[in-house]
Design a protein around this motif. Sequence first.
Motif, short mmCIF file in Angstrom:
data_model
loop_
_atom_site.label_atom_id
_atom_site.label_comp_id
_atom_site.label_asym_id
_atom_site.label_seq_id
_atom_site.Cartn_x
_atom_site.Cartn_y
_atom_site.Cartn_z
N GLY A 153 0.80 -1.22 0.00
CA GLY A 153 0.00 0.00 0.00
C GLY A 153 0.83 1.27 0.00
O GLY A 153 0.28 2.36 0.05
N VAL A 154 2.14 1.13 -0.05
CA VAL A 154 3.02 2.29 -0.08
C VAL A 154 3.40 2.57 -1.53
O VAL A 154 3.83 1.67 -2.25
N THR A 155 3.22 3.80 -1.96
CA THR A 155 3.57 4.20 -3.32
C THR A 155 4.88 4.97 -3.28
O THR A 155 5.12 5.77 -2.38
N THR A 156 5.72 4.71 -4.27
CA THR A 156 7.00 5.39 -4.38
C THR A 156 7.00 6.27 -5.62
O THR A 156 6.56 5.85 -6.68
N LEU A 157 7.48 7.49 -5.46
CA LEU A 157 7.65 8.43 -6.56
C LEU A 157 9.14 8.75 -6.64
O LEU A 157 9.71 9.30 -5.69
N ASP A 158 9.77 8.37 -7.75
CA ASP A 158 11.21 8.58 -7.94
C ASP A 158 11.46 9.58 -9.05
O ASP A 158 10.81 9.52 -10.10
N ALA A 159 12.43 10.47 -8.83
CA ALA A 159 12.85 11.41 -9.87
C ALA A 159 14.35 11.61 -9.77
O ALA A 159 14.92 11.58 -8.68
N MET A 160 14.97 11.83 -10.92
CA MET A 160 16.40 12.11 -10.95
C MET A 160 16.67 13.05 -12.11
O MET A 160 16.04 12.96 -13.16
N ALA A 161 17.60 13.96 -11.89
CA ALA A 161 18.03 14.87 -12.95
C ALA A 161 19.55 15.00 -12.87
O ALA A 161 20.12 15.08 -11.79
N ALA A 162 20.17 14.98 -14.04
CA ALA A 162 21.62 15.21 -14.15
C ALA A 162 21.83 16.40 -15.07
O ALA A 162 21.31 16.42 -16.19
N THR A 163 22.56 17.37 -14.57
CA THR A 163 22.74 18.61 -15.33
C THR A 163 24.18 19.09 -15.19
O THR A 163 24.88 18.73 -14.26
N PRO A 164 24.58 19.96 -16.12
CA PRO A 164 25.88 20.61 -15.93
C PRO A 164 25.80 21.56 -14.72
O PRO A 164 24.72 21.91 -14.26
N ALA A 165 26.95 21.96 -14.24
CA ALA A 165 27.02 22.79 -13.03
C ALA A 165 26.14 24.04 -13.10
O ALA A 165 25.53 24.43 -12.11
N GLY A 166 26.03 24.63 -14.28
CA GLY A 166 25.26 25.86 -14.43
C GLY A 166 23.77 25.71 -14.18
O GLY A 166 23.08 26.70 -13.93
N ARG A 167 23.25 24.51 -14.22
CA ARG A 167 21.82 24.26 -14.01
C ARG A 167 21.53 23.61 -12.65
O ARG A 167 20.38 23.43 -12.28
N HIS A 168 22.58 23.25 -11.93
CA HIS A 168 22.40 22.50 -10.69
C HIS A 168 21.52 23.24 -9.69
O HIS A 168 20.65 22.64 -9.06
N ALA A 169 21.73 24.53 -9.53
CA ALA A 169 20.95 25.30 -8.56
C ALA A 169 19.45 25.26 -8.90
O ALA A 169 18.61 25.20 -8.00
N GLU A 170 19.13 25.28 -10.19
CA GLU A 170 17.72 25.23 -10.60
C GLU A 170 17.08 23.89 -10.24
O GLU A 170 15.94 23.84 -9.78
N VAL A 171 17.82 22.81 -10.46
CA VAL A 171 17.29 21.48 -10.13
C VAL A 171 17.11 21.34 -8.63
O VAL A 171 16.07 20.85 -8.16
N LEU A 172 18.10 21.77 -7.89
CA LEU A 172 18.01 21.69 -6.43
C LEU A 172 16.85 22.53 -5.92
O LEU A 172 16.12 22.11 -5.01
N ALA A 173 16.63 23.69 -6.50
CA ALA A 173 15.50 24.54 -6.10
C ALA A 173 14.17 23.85 -6.40
O ALA A 173 13.22 23.96 -5.62
N GLU A 174 14.11 23.14 -7.52
CA GLU A 174 12.89 22.41 -7.86
C GLU A 174 12.62 21.30 -6.83
O GLU A 174 11.48 21.14 -6.38
N ALA A 175 13.65 20.57 -6.46
CA ALA A 175 13.51 19.52 -5.44
C ALA A 175 13.07 20.14 -4.11
O ALA A 175 12.18 19.60 -3.42
N GLN A 176 13.66 21.25 -3.74
CA GLN A 176 13.29 21.91 -2.50
C GLN A 176 11.85 22.44 -2.54
O GLN A 176 11.16 22.42 -1.52
#
Length: 99
Positions: free
Chosen positions: A14-37
Amino acid sequence: MRYLDFELSEGSDGVTTLDAMAATPAGRHAEVLAEAQAVLAWCRREFPHTQGPVDEGLDWDHDLHVGLEDGGWHTVSLTLTGSPRFVEAFLAAFGTPPG
């Protein structure tokens, strides 16, 4: 969501898992981290006081990993586990993952 694409899998418990992953160059890392946050902020706002092991009756939990790969690529992986009511609200807020 611009970077994180969640995949949904349902467990027999009954437990559902939602998985996401993103790999980006350094210049986009802050945007991905902000999206996760932003996703985690939504979880905390919509389901306050119910974060923890879903198999113990709580609504949601998460695992966030940030890493640096060869070639300078930055990875962010976010796994959410959720109760049926959490997953329903998550999908209403962020859309149904493909699949």
